[in-house]
Design a protein around this motif. Structure first.
Motif, PDB file in Angstrom:
ATOM      1  N   GLU A   7      65.199  28.583  63.326  1.00 36.91           N
ATOM      2  CA  GLU A   7      65.173  29.665  64.086  1.00 36.91           C
ATOM      3  C   GLU A   7      63.982  30.755  63.672  1.00 36.91           C
ATOM      4  O   GLU A   7      63.490  31.207  64.587  1.00 36.91           O
ATOM      5  CB  GLU A   7      66.466  30.378  64.464  1.00 36.91           C
ATOM      6  CG  GLU A   7      66.663  31.671  65.176  1.00 36.91           C
ATOM      7  CD  GLU A   7      68.157  31.993  65.491  1.00 36.91           C
ATOM      8  OE1 GLU A   7      68.507  31.834  66.537  1.00 36.91           O
ATOM      9  OE2 GLU A   7      68.746  32.200  64.570  1.00 36.91           O
ATOM     10  N   SER A   8      64.397  31.069  62.274  1.00 35.73           N
ATOM     11  CA  SER A   8      63.531  32.072  61.876  1.00 35.73           C
ATOM     12  C   SER A   8      62.268  31.684  60.947  1.00 35.73           C
ATOM     13  O   SER A   8      61.163  32.383  60.955  1.00 35.73           O
ATOM     14  CB  SER A   8      64.350  33.169  61.095  1.00 35.73           C
ATOM     15  OG  SER A   8      64.891  32.588  60.263  1.00 35.73           O
ATOM     16  N   THR A  44      69.909  37.406  64.714  1.00 34.22           N
ATOM     17  CA  THR A  44      69.332  36.366  65.639  1.00 34.22           C
ATOM     18  C   THR A  44      70.763  35.655  66.513  1.00 34.22           C
ATOM     19  O   THR A  44      71.859  35.589  65.882  1.00 34.22           O
ATOM     20  CB  THR A  44      68.753  35.251  64.843  1.00 34.22           C
ATOM     21  OG1 THR A  44      69.585  34.478  63.859  1.00 34.22           O
ATOM     22  CG2 THR A  44      67.729  35.804  63.825  1.00 34.22           C
ATOM     23  N   VAL A  46      71.732  32.515  66.144  1.00 30.84           N
ATOM     24  CA  VAL A  46      72.436  31.541  65.216  1.00 30.84           C
ATOM     25  C   VAL A  46      72.943  32.557  64.317  1.00 30.84           C
ATOM     26  O   VAL A  46      74.164  32.287  63.978  1.00 30.84           O
ATOM     27  CB  VAL A  46      71.566  30.494  64.596  1.00 30.84           C
ATOM     28  CG1 VAL A  46      72.485  29.808  63.354  1.00 30.84           C
ATOM     29  CG2 VAL A  46      71.062  29.745  65.522  1.00 30.84           C
TER      30      VAL A  46
END
Length: 75
Positions: A7-8, A44, A46
């Motif tokens: 995700e990041s 985020t 998640v």
């Protein structure tokens, strides 16, 4: 961990120094649920999920096993 990283693209663990009972410092890890340098409100998707389930605290178990932390039973 994989979902956080995908995700990041940032490191998955965040390390913090804490002071123990006898004044000794130790490092504690938590899963990074927000971007580097971001506030809690910038979690985020998640990150919000793992915060809600308190999964971000799981790496602290290592410190419990090492004896740096103890578990506390609430009433």
């Amino acid at each position: 961990m994989l979902m956080l990283w995908l995700e990041s693209g940032e490191p998955v663990l965040s390390w913090h120094e804490r002071i123990g009972r006898h004044g000794e410092t130790f490092r504690i890890a938590i899963f990074r649920s927000v971007g580097v340098g971001s506030g809690q409100e910038n979690a985020t998707p998640v990150g919000r999920f793992i915060q809600r389930l308190q999964i971000d605290e799981v790496p602290k178990l290592w410190n419990v096993l090492k004896g740096d932390l103890s578990t506390v039973q609430g009433s």
